[in-house]
Design an enzyme around this catalytic site. Structure first.
Site, PDB file in Angstrom:
ATOM      1  N   LYS A 181       0.831  -1.197   0.000  1.00 32.69           N
ATOM      2  CA  LYS A 181       0.000   0.000   0.000  1.00 32.69           C
ATOM      3  C   LYS A 181       0.868   1.250   0.000  1.00 32.69           C
ATOM      4  CE  LYS A 181      -4.253  -1.657   2.183  1.00 32.69           C
ATOM      5  NZ  LYS A 181      -5.181  -1.473   3.323  1.00 32.69           N
ATOM      6  N   HIS A 250      -7.640 -12.657   2.120  1.00 36.41           N
ATOM      7  CA  HIS A 250      -7.154 -11.826   3.224  1.00 36.41           C
ATOM      8  C   HIS A 250      -7.231 -12.572   4.560  1.00 36.41           C
ATOM      9  CE1 HIS A 250      -5.558  -7.815   3.612  1.00 36.41           C
ATOM     10  NE2 HIS A 250      -6.168  -7.669   4.770  1.00 36.41           N
ATOM     11  N   ARG A 253      -3.911 -13.897   5.321  1.00 35.20           N
ATOM     12  CA  ARG A 253      -3.009 -12.867   5.864  1.00 35.20           C
ATOM     13  C   ARG A 253      -3.292 -12.665   7.354  1.00 35.20           C
ATOM     14  NH1 ARG A 253       0.022  -8.082   4.700  1.00 35.20           N
ATOM     15  NH2 ARG A 253      -0.793  -6.199   5.709  1.00 35.20           N
ATOM     16  N   HIS A 276       2.632  -2.740   7.902  1.00 34.55           N
ATOM     17  CA  HIS A 276       1.772  -1.714   8.478  1.00 34.55           C
ATOM     18  C   HIS A 276       2.589  -0.469   8.792  1.00 34.55           C
ATOM     19  CE1 HIS A 276      -1.409  -4.818  10.001  1.00 34.55           C
ATOM     20  NE2 HIS A 276      -1.561  -4.514   8.731  1.00 34.55           N
ATOM     21  N   TYR A 285      -4.412  -7.593  16.259  1.00 37.27           N
ATOM     22  CA  TYR A 285      -4.108  -9.020  16.382  1.00 37.27           C
ATOM     23  C   TYR A 285      -3.807  -9.420  17.823  1.00 37.27           C
ATOM     24  CZ  TYR A 285      -4.045  -8.937  11.336  1.00 37.27           C
ATOM     25  OH  TYR A 285      -4.414  -8.783  10.023  1.00 37.27           O
TER      26      TYR A 285
END
Length: 307
Positions: A181, A250, A253, A276, A285
């Site tokens: 990203k 996803h 992931r 991230h 998480y």
């Protein structure tokens, strides 16, 4: 009050042509407004912002979900906007009033045994699949679950490094170089299982890929695999592997991050591997990890009878 609401519902049905289900939701929202106004009491056209804020808080206190409160407020806001166009109210008392923020759902991760079953599944001849596609799908699962890649990062991989390549895998160095990203590049280690699957797929890829196709993962037409094709194949593989949960790319992931955090407890490392920008994104998480620990405690500890 009844006349204003009735006329507005006719407007929504005839002029706005709202669906019957939507009209029913709006009618229910207006019934709540009518009851609140009668209880206060206050005329519909004299409702002020502080009334709406109080009523929204009461809906929240009654257990109405934030999304449902947002729908109610949207209906009320539309009613007062409509009344305002005819000059029947001086201001819209619902403007600026927002529903409570809904709690963000936890990302769904597969249990370790199901993730392993999906990765280890090798369809037999009875499944009627193309061995080349099965080898490709196995490699995809190993990279999604073993490296935590995003779908776009995975399908953007090319066969080799080049100035035009969005990403590639250096098998000799056991490293995947991907474009994430925000066009940020990162490198992720590739495990032994994924490297083995990659080698097998590399041996068969030439039978499917067009001569000038740089993509590492191609469809049966020989061109770069699309996200929708990937999702469809992953769903098929999960069913074959006996995984009852609906599996999407996803989710692998999420499973990568959750299982790695459970084993290592190293949040900063997981952040780096996922790419991230902010560690607060990765901290979700830890909530999954705590849920896992709670289940272990409830199942195993003699003093765990908390309910």
């Amino acid at each position: 009050m009844e006349d204003d609401i009735s006329r507005h519902l006719v407007h929504l049905e005839v002029e706005r042509r709202l669906a019957p289900r939507t009209l029913a939701m709006y009618a229910e929202a207006f019934e709540r407004l009518r009851r609140f106004a009668e209880t206060h009491p206050v005329a519909l056209r004299e409702v002020q912002v502080h009334h709406v804020r109080r009523w929204a808080a009461q809906l929240h206190g009654q257990g109405l979900a934030p999304r449902s409160i947002a729908i109610v407020l949207s209906a009320w806001r539309g009613l007062y906007r409509w009344l305002g166009r005819d000059g029947l109210v001086p201001l819209n008392p619902v403007d600026g009033v927002r529903a409570p923020k809904a709690a963000k759902p936890l990302p769904k991760a597969l249990p370790v045994d199901q993730a392993m079953a999906l990765a280890d599944h090798h369809p037999g001849a009875d499944d009627g699949g193309d061995p080349r596609l099965e080898a490709r799908d196995h490699c995809i699962v190993e990279l999604l679950y073993g490296c935590g890649l995003r779908v776009g990062e995975l399908i953007g991989l090319d066969v080799g490094a080049s100035s035009q390549a969005a990403g590639w895998i250096d098998a000799a160095d056991a490293t995947a170089h991907v474009l994430g990203k925000g066009s940020k590049r990162r490198s992720v280690p590739v495990g032994a299982a994924a490297l083995k699957a990659l080698q097998r797929w590399g041996e068969l890829r030439g039978e499917l890929a067009k001569a000038d196709e740089p993509a590492l993962f191609v469809s049966n037409r020989g061109t770069r695999l699309t996200p929708s094709q990937l999702r469809s194949r992953l769903k098929r593989r999960a069913i074959q592997a006996g995984v009852s949960t609906h599996v999407h790319p996803h989710m692998l992931r999420h499973s990568f991050a959750s299982h790695l955090l459970q084993s290592s407890g190293d949040l900063r490392a997981v952040q780096e591997l996922l790419g991230h920008a902010n560690i607060t994104t990765t901290q979700v998480y830890t909530r999954l990890d705590f849920g896992h620990l709670s289940k272990v405690y409830d199942a195993a500890h003699p003093r765990a009878k908390r309910k």
